[in-house]
Design an enzyme around this catalytic site. Sequence first.
Site, short mmCIF file in Angstrom:
data_model
loop_
_atom_site.label_atom_id
_atom_site.label_comp_id
_atom_site.label_asym_id
_atom_site.label_seq_id
_atom_site.Cartn_x
_atom_site.Cartn_y
_atom_site.Cartn_z
N SER A 48 -2.87 -0.17 3.68
CA SER A 48 -2.87 -1.44 2.96
C SER A 48 -2.22 -2.49 3.83
CB SER A 48 -2.07 -1.31 1.66
OG SER A 48 -1.88 -2.59 1.08
N TYR A 64 5.74 1.24 -2.56
CA TYR A 64 4.32 1.39 -2.18
C TYR A 64 4.13 0.94 -0.73
CZ TYR A 64 -0.70 0.18 -1.98
OH TYR A 64 -2.02 0.05 -1.61
#
Length: 254
Positions: free
Chosen positions: A149, A163
């Site tokens: 990501s 995350y």
Amino acid sequence: METDASSRPVTIVTGASRGIGAAIAERLAADGHDLVLTFRDRVADADAVARRCEASGARVRFLQVDLADLDAAATIVPTAIAEFATITGLVNNAGITGRIGGFLDASIEESELLFRVNVLAPIVLTRAAIAHMATDRGGAGGSIVNISSGAATTGSPNTYIPYSMSKAALNALTTGTAKEFGPVGVRVNTVSPGTTRTEIHAAAGRPNAPEERAPRIPMRRPGEPHEIAGAVAYLFSPDASYTSGADIRVAGGN
Ligand code: NAP
């Protein structure tokens, strides 16, 4: 075009029942891969993806596996090899974000779960895949793609720092394994999506996050899953034969 089953690539894609994983599966099916796909809960969604992949001529096996259970995760590669005789590719796609919020509000249990799914399960799968693919162990080589990501490099303050940390760890998995296993025929790369229109944002408590973030994206819109799948397809194509350790950012300019 009909191809001999034994010459077709066989690729595992985790989290392929919807979102980016489903788009990757459908694109790879169209590109001539046979597929071992995984999901956690959504049987009907998985069935629909399987039908679409089969319509492209792919042989498809869907496995229901909770990747937070690392013993269960360890069965995926052996099951795929038992079914298809070999695997040539792995996409570590399944991932969770945890709830969007401040760092002090995130429970350690939530962080532990997302490190299991986003980091430890990819380690388990990658080790098993490389042990099968490495030419010094009798394998025929292969290709692994980790879906990271853009968050891996921003830290995601006020949103989901754990995350972000998990995706930074996944990036290091790519970098290290690309170097360690380049000599034995295994390429490993990262694709880093920016905000992409999937249900992950609803699970994080912000279903409208793609639209809310659009003004801060240079291209002024979120990505679509098929736009991420295109980068993955490139990494499995002959055009990527010398590409390893790369991180392809597909984030609309961010
Ligand atoms: P998604 O729409 O929420 O889909 C998640 C997929 O992973 C589903 O197939 C789900 O299975 C599966 N899954 C979730 N938890 C699981 C578990 N514990 N065990 C096994 N499977 C599990 O997610 P997405 O947006 O497509 O994201 C795919 C990847 O892209 C993730 O690694 C994510 O971090 C990354 N990414 C996404 C974005 C974005 O904006 N969407 C941006 C950057 C990176 P079920 O359907 O059965 O629940």
